[in-house]
Design a protein around this motif. Structure first.
Motif, PDB file in Angstrom:
ATOM      1  N   SER A   9       0.767  -1.087  -0.030  1.00 48.65           N
ATOM      2  CA  SER A   9      -0.214   0.117   0.005  1.00 48.65           C
ATOM      3  C   SER A   9       0.772   1.206  -0.016  1.00 48.65           C
ATOM      4  O   SER A   9       0.476   2.231  -0.258  1.00 48.65           O
ATOM      5  N   GLY A  10       2.106   1.155   0.497  1.00 46.45           N
ATOM      6  CA  GLY A  10       2.912   2.306   0.429  1.00 46.45           C
ATOM      7  C   GLY A  10       2.658   3.118   1.918  1.00 46.45           C
ATOM      8  O   GLY A  10       3.267   3.923   2.213  1.00 46.45           O
ATOM      9  N   PHE A  11       1.674   2.508   2.579  1.00 40.13           N
ATOM     10  CA  PHE A  11       1.299   3.120   4.065  1.00 40.13           C
ATOM     11  C   PHE A  11       2.111   2.514   4.962  1.00 40.13           C
ATOM     12  O   PHE A  11       2.148   1.107   5.030  1.00 40.13           O
ATOM     13  N   ARG A  12       2.517   2.965   6.057  1.00 43.95           N
ATOM     14  CA  ARG A  12       3.182   2.428   7.015  1.00 43.95           C
ATOM     15  C   ARG A  12       2.092   2.308   8.446  1.00 43.95           C
ATOM     16  O   ARG A  12       1.653   3.316   8.879  1.00 43.95           O
ATOM     17  N   VAL A  13       2.358   1.348   8.982  1.00 44.38           N
ATOM     18  CA  VAL A  13       1.753   1.145  10.163  1.00 44.38           C
ATOM     19  C   VAL A  13       2.711   0.715  11.361  1.00 44.38           C
ATOM     20  O   VAL A  13       3.757   0.266  11.128  1.00 44.38           O
ATOM     21  N   PRO A  14       2.331   1.150  12.745  1.00 40.73           N
ATOM     22  CA  PRO A  14       3.391   0.675  13.861  1.00 40.73           C
ATOM     23  C   PRO A  14       3.207  -0.905  14.138  1.00 40.73           C
ATOM     24  O   PRO A  14       2.406  -1.519  13.580  1.00 40.73           O
ATOM     25  N   VAL A  15       4.199  -1.211  14.601  1.00 36.96           N
ATOM     26  CA  VAL A  15       4.577  -2.686  14.542  1.00 36.96           C
ATOM     27  C   VAL A  15       3.553  -3.243  15.581  1.00 36.96           C
ATOM     28  O   VAL A  15       3.298  -4.430  15.859  1.00 36.96           O
ATOM     29  N   LEU A  16       3.062  -2.414  16.697  1.00 33.02           N
ATOM     30  CA  LEU A  16       2.099  -2.736  17.618  1.00 33.02           C
ATOM     31  C   LEU A  16       0.775  -1.951  17.336  1.00 33.02           C
ATOM     32  O   LEU A  16       0.671  -0.699  17.085  1.00 33.02           O
ATOM     33  N   GLY A  17      -0.295  -2.522  17.260  1.00 34.04           N
ATOM     34  CA  GLY A  17      -1.615  -1.937  17.080  1.00 34.04           C
ATOM     35  C   GLY A  17      -2.442  -2.369  18.346  1.00 34.04           C
ATOM     36  O   GLY A  17      -2.204  -3.083  19.068  1.00 34.04           O
ATOM     37  N   PHE A  18      -3.597  -1.613  18.613  1.00 32.78           N
ATOM     38  CA  PHE A  18      -4.551  -1.969  19.813  1.00 32.78           C
ATOM     39  C   PHE A  18      -5.518  -2.509  19.365  1.00 32.78           C
ATOM     40  O   PHE A  18      -6.425  -1.844  18.440  1.00 32.78           O
ATOM     41  N   GLY A  19      -5.980  -3.614  19.850  1.00 37.40           N
ATOM     42  CA  GLY A  19      -7.317  -4.356  19.515  1.00 37.40           C
ATOM     43  C   GLY A  19      -8.415  -3.777  20.335  1.00 37.40           C
ATOM     44  O   GLY A  19      -8.334  -4.097  21.755  1.00 37.40           O
ATOM     45  N   ALA A  20      -9.481  -3.344  19.983  1.00 41.45           N
ATOM     46  CA  ALA A  20     -10.531  -2.737  20.910  1.00 41.45           C
ATOM     47  C   ALA A  20     -11.605  -3.587  21.111  1.00 41.45           C
ATOM     48  O   ALA A  20     -12.682  -3.207  21.395  1.00 41.45           O
ATOM     49  N   GLY A  21     -11.475  -4.970  21.001  1.00 43.02           N
ATOM     50  CA  GLY A  21     -12.336  -5.909  21.340  1.00 43.02           C
ATOM     51  C   GLY A  21     -12.772  -6.031  22.872  1.00 43.02           C
ATOM     52  O   GLY A  21     -13.862  -6.355  23.171  1.00 43.02           O
ATOM     53  N   ASP A  57      -7.767  -1.184  16.280  1.00 39.36           N
ATOM     54  CA  ASP A  57      -8.830  -2.077  15.356  1.00 39.36           C
ATOM     55  C   ASP A  57     -10.026  -2.616  16.230  1.00 39.36           C
ATOM     56  O   ASP A  57     -10.014  -2.841  17.243  1.00 39.36           O
ATOM     57  N   THR A  58     -11.120  -2.652  15.158  1.00 40.24           N
ATOM     58  CA  THR A  58     -12.366  -3.011  15.930  1.00 40.24           C
ATOM     59  C   THR A  58     -13.392  -3.873  14.963  1.00 40.24           C
ATOM     60  O   THR A  58     -12.681  -4.147  13.490  1.00 40.24           O
ATOM     61  N   ILE A  83      -4.945   5.612  13.315  1.00 38.52           N
ATOM     62  CA  ILE A  83      -5.252   4.822  12.143  1.00 38.52           C
ATOM     63  C   ILE A  83      -6.340   4.033  12.635  1.00 38.52           C
ATOM     64  O   ILE A  83      -6.333   3.236  13.517  1.00 38.52           O
ATOM     65  N   LEU A  84      -7.646   4.103  11.881  1.00 43.14           N
ATOM     66  CA  LEU A  84      -8.863   3.200  12.303  1.00 43.14           C
ATOM     67  C   LEU A  84      -9.107   2.303  11.368  1.00 43.14           C
ATOM     68  O   LEU A  84      -8.979   2.261  10.175  1.00 43.14           O
ATOM     69  N   SER A  85      -9.129   1.215  12.033  1.00 43.21           N
ATOM     70  CA  SER A  85      -9.453  -0.046  11.093  1.00 43.21           C
ATOM     71  C   SER A  85     -10.677  -0.876  11.836  1.00 43.21           C
ATOM     72  O   SER A  85     -10.866  -1.036  13.160  1.00 43.21           O
ATOM     73  N   THR A  86     -11.549  -1.201  10.875  1.00 42.26           N
ATOM     74  CA  THR A  86     -12.609  -2.089  11.410  1.00 42.26           C
ATOM     75  C   THR A  86     -13.251  -2.945  10.398  1.00 42.26           C
ATOM     76  O   THR A  86     -12.422  -2.930   9.286  1.00 42.26           O
ATOM     77  N   LYS A  87     -14.081  -3.869  10.611  1.00 43.56           N
ATOM     78  CA  LYS A  87     -14.401  -4.966   9.975  1.00 43.56           C
ATOM     79  C   LYS A  87     -15.846  -5.160   9.525  1.00 43.56           C
ATOM     80  O   LYS A  87     -16.640  -4.666  10.560  1.00 43.56           O
ATOM     81  N   LEU A  88     -16.251  -5.473   8.459  1.00 41.81           N
ATOM     82  CA  LEU A  88     -17.757  -5.953   8.324  1.00 41.81           C
ATOM     83  C   LEU A  88     -17.762  -7.431   7.672  1.00 41.81           C
ATOM     84  O   LEU A  88     -16.650  -8.115   7.554  1.00 41.81           O
ATOM     85  N   THR A  89     -18.991  -7.952   7.655  1.00 39.37           N
ATOM     86  CA  THR A  89     -19.550  -9.251   6.935  1.00 39.37           C
ATOM     87  C   THR A  89     -20.020 -10.132   7.580  1.00 39.37           C
ATOM     88  O   THR A  89     -21.096 -10.877   7.280  1.00 39.37           O
ATOM     89  N   LEU A  90     -19.575 -10.339   9.054  1.00 41.29           N
ATOM     90  CA  LEU A  90     -20.153 -11.152  10.167  1.00 41.29           C
ATOM     91  C   LEU A  90     -21.696 -10.842  10.255  1.00 41.29           C
ATOM     92  O   LEU A  90     -22.086  -9.455  10.321  1.00 41.29           O
ATOM     93  N   GLU A 120     -15.110  10.557   9.378  1.00 48.16           N
ATOM     94  CA  GLU A 120     -15.397  10.818   8.008  1.00 48.16           C
ATOM     95  C   GLU A 120     -14.790   9.683   7.032  1.00 48.16           C
ATOM     96  O   GLU A 120     -15.254   9.522   5.853  1.00 48.16           O
ATOM     97  N   HIS A 121     -13.882   9.017   7.800  1.00 40.19           N
ATOM     98  CA  HIS A 121     -13.116   7.927   6.734  1.00 40.19           C
ATOM     99  C   HIS A 121     -12.901   6.983   7.583  1.00 40.19           C
ATOM    100  O   HIS A 121     -12.376   6.970   8.807  1.00 40.19           O
ATOM    101  N   ILE A 122     -12.580   5.618   6.995  1.00 38.31           N
ATOM    102  CA  ILE A 122     -11.918   4.473   7.784  1.00 38.31           C
ATOM    103  C   ILE A 122     -10.514   4.166   6.824  1.00 38.31           C
ATOM    104  O   ILE A 122     -10.595   4.239   5.743  1.00 38.31           O
ATOM    105  N   ASP A 123      -9.612   4.145   7.766  1.00 41.48           N
ATOM    106  CA  ASP A 123      -8.290   3.883   7.126  1.00 41.48           C
ATOM    107  C   ASP A 123      -8.254   2.621   6.546  1.00 41.48           C
ATOM    108  O   ASP A 123      -7.494   2.328   5.561  1.00 41.48           O
ATOM    109  N   LEU A 124      -8.529   1.620   7.313  1.00 41.03           N
ATOM    110  CA  LEU A 124      -8.310   0.230   6.618  1.00 41.03           C
ATOM    111  C   LEU A 124      -9.873  -0.607   6.891  1.00 41.03           C
ATOM    112  O   LEU A 124     -10.277  -0.713   8.114  1.00 41.03           O
TER     113      LEU A 124
END
Length: 346
Positions: A9-21, A57-58, A83-90, A120-124
Motif C-alpha cells: 500500500s505504501g502506507f506504514r503502520v506501527p508494529v504494535l496496534g491496539f485491539g479494541a475488542g 482495530d475494531t 489509524i482506524l481499522s474496522t471489519k464487516l461481513t459477519l 469521515e473515513h475508515i483507514d483500513l
C-alpha cells in the motif's frame, strides 16, 4: 515506535496496534474479553498514542457495535493521530441482509460504522469472513467505489482461506479495482497454521499480516501450567468454544521454552510471544489487547529489544508441528528449492 509497510500500500503502520475488542463488553464472548467504558478507553488510547501505537482495530460485531461507539467517542479530539481499522461481513443484526458482502450491506455497513466511530473515513476496512453467496467481482467494485468516495482508504481481509484470498486478488487484478493490502489473521506460538499457506501467499502477493490474539487466546500469559487446573480468572472458561484447540502437551512444551527465554531476557511471557511474532516474515503489526492500563503498559514492553537467533530457534522448535499435505514436503526439506523465500515485507 518502529513502523512497517502494510503490504504494497505504501502506507506504514506501527508494529504494535491496539485491539479494541475489550471496549464495550457486551455478550458472552466480548464481556469475557473486557468491559472497558469510554473513560477507561480514553486513558488507554492516551497511553497508546504516547507510545506511538496509533493503529486501533475494531469491528461492527464487537459487542454489537459498542466497541466502535466507545472507540469513536474516546478518540474525539485525537482522531487525526489515529489509524482506524474496522471489519464487516459477519452477522451484525437479525435482518437477512445484515451480513455478507452484498453492495447493500457493504455500503450500509460502512455508513453505520462511520457514525459509530464518529469519523469521515475508515483507514483500513477489512472483510471479516468470506461470503460464498456473493460474487467477488461485485464485492470488489463496491469496495473500489467506497475507496474512490473517500470513505475508505485501504482494504483487507480476515479469516480467509488461501484460495479465497487468491481468488479475490486475481479478480482485482483482472478488473483493475482496489486490491487487498492486509490480511488480519490468527497467528501465535501455539497457532502457526498461518505459516503453511497464508504466509507464502502474503510474500508472493504483497499482503501485510495484522496479527490478532498473539497470546493464543490467553494461553501464553504464563498462568496456565502443567499439572495445575485452569485459573479461575482465565477467559478460556468463557471462550473455550471459540478458541482453536491446542494439545496440552504442546502448550506446556511451548510455555516451558518461554520460561527459559524469560530467565535469559528478564521479559515476561506475553512480551516474548509478541516479540517472536515481530520477527516472523510478512508481519506488519501485532494487535495487543488489555483490560486495564497496567496490562497495556506491560504489553508495550514487547518492543525495543529482540530475541536472539538461538532463542528464536528454541521457541520455533518447541512450537513446531508437521503441516498436513500438501504443505509438509516444503517443510521437511524434500522440495527446498521450490519453497517460497522467507523474506519480510519491509
Amino acid at each position: 515506535m518502529e513502523h512497517r509497510l502494510l503490504g504494497r500500500s505504501g502506507f506504514r503502520v506501527p508494529v504494535l496496534g491496539f485491539g479494541a475488542g475489550t471496549f464495550g463488553g457486551q455478550g458472552p464472548l466480548f464481556s469475557a474479553w473486557g468491559r472497558t467504558d469510554v473513560d477507561e478507553a480514553r486513558e488507554m488510547i492516551a497511553i497508546c498514542l504516547e507510545a506511538g501505537v496509533s493503529l486501533f482495530d475494531t469491528a461492527d460485531v464487537y459487542s454489537d457495535g459498542a466497541s466502535e461507539r466507545v472507540l469513536g467517542e474516546a478518540l474525539q479530539g485525537r482522531r487525526h493521530e489515529a489509524i482506524l481499522s474496522t471489519k464487516l461481513t459477519l452477522p451484525a443484526g437479525p435482518a437477512p441482509n445484515d451480513r455478507g458482502w452484498s453492495r447493500h450491506h457493504l455500503i450500509g455497513g460502512v455508513e453505520a460504522a462511520l457514525r459509530r466511530l464518529r469519523t469521515e473515513h475508515i483507514d483500513l476496512l477489512q472483510l471479516h469472513a468470506f461470503d460464498a453467496a456473493t460474487p467477488v467481482e461485485l464485492m470488489l467494485r463496491t469496495l473500489d467505489d467506497l475507496v474512490r468516495s473517500g470513505k475508505v482508504r485501504s482494504i483487507g481481509a480476515s479469516n480467509f482461506a488461501g484460495w479465497q484470498l487468491m481468488k479475490a486478488l486475481a479478480a482485482a487484478d483482472r478488473l483493475g479495482t482496489e486490491r487487498f493490502v492486509a490480511n488480519q489473521t490468527y497467528y501465535s506460538l501455539v497457532g502457526r497454521d498461518y505459516e503453511w499457506e497464508l504466509m507464502p501467499l502474503g510474500i508472493d502477493q504483497g499482503l501485510g499480516a495484522i496479527v490478532w490474539s498473539p497470546l493464543g487466546w490467553g494461553r501464553l500469559t504464563g498462568r496456565i501450567r502443567r499439572g495445575q487446573p485452569l485459573p479461575e480468572g482465565s477467559r478460556l472458561h468463557q471462550t473455550a468454544g471459540f478458541a482453536p484447540p491446542v494439545e496440552d502437551e504442546r502448550l506446556f512444551r511451548v510455555v516451558e521454552a518461554m520460561d527459559t527465554v524469560a530467565q535469559e531476557t528478564g521479559r515476561n511471557l506475553p512480551q516474548i510471544a509478541i516479540n517472536w511474532l515481530l520477527q516472523r516474515p510478512t508481519v506488519s503489526s501485532v494487535l495487543i489487547g488489555a483490560r486495564d492500563a497496567t496490562q497495556l503498559r506491560q504489553n508495550l514492553g514487547a518492543i525495543g529489544w529482540q530475541l536472539s537467533a538461538a532463542q528464536m530457534a528454541r521457541l520455533d522448535a518447541a512450537s513446531a508441528v508437521t503441516p498436513p499435505y500438501p504443505y509438509y514436503p516444503y517443510w521437511n526439506g524434500q522440495f527446498t528449492e521450490l519453497a517460497p523465500p522467507a523474506v519480510p515485507l519491509g
